[in-house]
Design a protein around this motif. Structure first.
Motif, mmCIF file in Angstrom:
data_model
loop_
_atom_site.group_PDB
_atom_site.id
_atom_site.type_symbol
_atom_site.label_atom_id
_atom_site.label_comp_id
_atom_site.label_asym_id
_atom_site.label_seq_id
_atom_site.Cartn_x
_atom_site.Cartn_y
_atom_site.Cartn_z
ATOM 1 N N ALA A 68 0.819 -1.215 0.000
ATOM 2 C CA ALA A 68 0.000 0.000 0.000
ATOM 3 C C ALA A 68 0.853 1.265 0.000
ATOM 4 C CB ALA A 68 -0.931 0.001 1.210
ATOM 5 N N LEU A 69 2.152 1.110 0.273
ATOM 6 C CA LEU A 69 3.070 2.254 0.339
ATOM 7 C C LEU A 69 4.027 2.269 -0.839
ATOM 8 C CD1 LEU A 69 3.825 1.952 4.139
ATOM 9 C CD2 LEU A 69 2.634 3.861 3.055
ATOM 10 N N ARG A 70 3.657 1.659 -1.949
ATOM 11 C CA ARG A 70 4.606 1.524 -3.064
ATOM 12 C C ARG A 70 5.042 2.856 -3.664
ATOM 13 N NH1 ARG A 70 0.003 -1.250 -6.306
ATOM 14 N NH2 ARG A 70 0.311 -2.626 -4.578
ATOM 15 N N ASP A 71 4.342 3.935 -3.372
ATOM 16 C CA ASP A 71 4.774 5.259 -3.842
ATOM 17 C C ASP A 71 5.915 5.826 -2.998
ATOM 18 O OD1 ASP A 71 2.847 5.169 -5.807
ATOM 19 O OD2 ASP A 71 1.420 6.422 -4.709
ATOM 20 N N PHE A 72 6.275 5.131 -1.927
ATOM 21 C CA PHE A 72 7.308 5.585 -1.007
ATOM 22 C C PHE A 72 8.424 4.549 -0.916
ATOM 23 C CE2 PHE A 72 3.243 7.316 0.312
ATOM 24 C CZ PHE A 72 3.532 8.669 0.421
ATOM 25 N N LYS A 73 9.650 5.021 -0.740
ATOM 26 C CA LYS A 73 10.792 4.127 -0.543
ATOM 27 C C LYS A 73 10.828 3.743 0.928
ATOM 28 C CE LYS A 73 14.598 2.119 -1.874
ATOM 29 N NZ LYS A 73 14.555 0.894 -2.629
ATOM 30 N N THR A 74 10.829 2.434 1.191
ATOM 31 C CA THR A 74 10.827 1.943 2.569
ATOM 32 C C THR A 74 12.100 1.151 2.844
ATOM 33 O OG1 THR A 74 9.650 -0.102 2.021
ATOM 34 C CG2 THR A 74 8.299 1.813 2.626
ATOM 35 N N ILE A 93 20.447 4.132 2.432
ATOM 36 C CA ILE A 93 19.502 5.247 2.555
ATOM 37 C C ILE A 93 20.116 6.531 2.013
ATOM 38 C CG2 ILE A 93 18.160 6.660 4.154
ATOM 39 C CD1 ILE A 93 17.967 4.132 5.965
ATOM 40 N N ALA A 94 21.388 6.798 2.374
ATOM 41 C CA ALA A 94 22.068 7.998 1.905
ATOM 42 C C ALA A 94 22.178 7.999 0.383
ATOM 43 C CB ALA A 94 23.446 8.118 2.544
ATOM 44 N N GLU A 95 22.534 6.866 -0.187
ATOM 45 C CA GLU A 95 22.651 6.759 -1.646
ATOM 46 C C GLU A 95 21.305 7.047 -2.315
ATOM 47 O OE1 GLU A 95 23.420 3.169 -4.751
ATOM 48 O OE2 GLU A 95 24.846 3.341 -3.095
ATOM 49 N N TYR A 96 20.251 6.482 -1.754
ATOM 50 C CA TYR A 96 18.921 6.737 -2.311
ATOM 51 C C TYR A 96 18.571 8.226 -2.229
ATOM 52 C CZ TYR A 96 13.941 7.013 -2.894
ATOM 53 O OH TYR A 96 12.694 7.390 -3.317
ATOM 54 N N LYS A 98 20.516 10.837 -2.000
ATOM 55 C CA LYS A 98 21.376 11.652 -2.874
ATOM 56 C C LYS A 98 20.945 11.536 -4.333
ATOM 57 C CE LYS A 98 25.457 11.676 0.069
ATOM 58 N NZ LYS A 98 26.812 11.168 0.274
ATOM 59 N N SER A 99 20.310 10.427 -4.683
ATOM 60 C CA SER A 99 19.880 10.215 -6.071
ATOM 61 C C SER A 99 18.565 10.897 -6.408
ATOM 62 C CB SER A 99 19.759 8.721 -6.362
ATOM 63 O OG SER A 99 18.607 8.176 -5.735
ATOM 64 N N LYS A 100 17.871 11.396 -5.387
ATOM 65 C CA LYS A 100 16.553 12.032 -5.611
ATOM 66 C C LYS A 100 16.691 13.431 -6.136
ATOM 67 C CE LYS A 100 12.974 11.429 -3.451
ATOM 68 N NZ LYS A 100 11.800 11.479 -2.748
#
Length: 100
Positions: A68-74, A93-96, A98-100
């Protein structure tokens, strides 16, 4: 300046979400991710909290409805409680972020 938003989730929204979020914040700041804003909630509130808060990432120490949270990175964040694997998790988490 961009503010990174983290939603931290545990069973009751009190103890483990606080420990996990503080460790996450500390380790992300060491990796140059800052400032960080954290909201804590319990599992039963995660869907509503995610929709209203719109976090960049959700960290969780209890099972959450990831479908149900697929629009969010968990990220499962038990490592921030046990200490085992916390560096690798913080790197992911940091890599993710920084890529946004």
């Amino acid at each position: 300046m961009r503010i990174y938003k983290v939603l931290s989730v545990c069973g009751t929204g009190i103890a483990t979400s606080t420990v996990a979020s503080e460790k996450c914040r500390e380790m992300l700041e060491e990796r140059g991710i800052s400032p960080i804003e954290v909201l804590e909630c319990k599992v039963s509130e995660v869907l509503t909290a995610a929709e209203s808060y719109r976090p960049d990432v959700i960290i969780h120490t209890a099972e959450i409805p990831t479908d149900a949270l697929r629009d969010f990175k968990t990220f499962r964040a038990i490592q921030f409680l046990t200490g085992i694997g916390k560096e690798a998790l913080a790197d992911q988490i940091a890599e993710y972020l920084k890529s946004k």
